[in-house]
Scaffold this motif. Sequence first.
Motif, PDB file in Angstrom:
ATOM      1  N   GLY A  44       0.801  -1.209   0.000  1.00  0.00           N
ATOM      2  CA  GLY A  44       0.000   0.000   0.000  1.00  0.00           C
ATOM      3  C   GLY A  44       0.839   1.266   0.000  1.00  0.00           C
ATOM      4  N   SER A  45       0.149   2.410   0.081  1.00  0.00           N
ATOM      5  CA  SER A  45       0.808   3.712   0.014  1.00  0.00           C
ATOM      6  C   SER A  45       0.258   4.651   1.080  1.00  0.00           C
TER       7      SER A  45
ATOM      8  N   ARG B   9       0.925   9.075   2.341  1.00  0.00           N
ATOM      9  CA  ARG B   9       1.668  10.314   2.149  1.00  0.00           C
ATOM     10  C   ARG B   9       1.769  11.027   3.490  1.00  0.00           C
TER      11      ARG B   9
ATOM     12  N   ARG C 263      10.861   3.651  -3.993  1.00  0.00           N
ATOM     13  CA  ARG C 263       9.558   3.444  -3.322  1.00  0.00           C
ATOM     14  C   ARG C 263       9.060   4.705  -2.618  1.00  0.00           C
TER      15      ARG C 263
ATOM     16  N   THR D   1       9.158   8.977  -2.152  1.00  0.00           N
ATOM     17  CA  THR D   1       9.432  10.172  -2.944  1.00  0.00           C
ATOM     18  C   THR D   1       9.186  11.427  -2.125  1.00  0.00           C
TER      19      THR D   1
ATOM     20  N   THR E 163       5.984  10.624   0.084  1.00  0.00           N
ATOM     21  CA  THR E 163       5.045   9.621  -0.398  1.00  0.00           C
ATOM     22  C   THR E 163       5.688   8.246  -0.272  1.00  0.00           C
TER      23      THR E 163
ATOM     24  N   SER F  28       5.387   4.352  -1.051  1.00  0.00           N
ATOM     25  CA  SER F  28       4.713   3.397  -1.932  1.00  0.00           C
ATOM     26  C   SER F  28       5.347   2.022  -1.771  1.00  0.00           C
ATOM     27  N   SER F  29       4.628   1.013  -2.250  1.00  0.00           N
ATOM     28  CA  SER F  29       5.109  -0.377  -2.170  1.00  0.00           C
ATOM     29  C   SER F  29       5.598  -0.680  -0.756  1.00  0.00           C
TER      30      SER F  29
END
Length: 121
Positions: free
Chosen positions: A16-17, A19, A63, A65, A78, A80-81
Amino acid sequence: QVQLVESGGGSVQSGGSLRLSCSASALPYCMAWFRQAPGKGREGVATITDYDTRTYVDSVKGRFTLSLDNAKNTLYLTLSSLKPEDTAIYYCAATSRVGTCEFSADRYPYWGQGTQVTVSS
């Protein structure tokens, strides 16, 4: 003096992600994200300077950012993964000392309160 307030943590499943946000009272020379997992030391995750040089620790490259909204004095990370090993309290940090944008926690005099990220498998 720079005041930092993080937000955006939560619980997600693996892959999942999320922020994360770090709102600053003023943008300093360098801002960074660190994380601390239970029973472990504080680990540098990513840094960004005021001239937009970005650095990521190897374990998050590709992954995570960084992005910076200068108008809002807000730094975003952010994620991710996401993996279970990313579970930690994530802290935003800042320093106004030029030339000290590193992954050493003791270089940063300003810290936010932290936000929890939990990744389940």
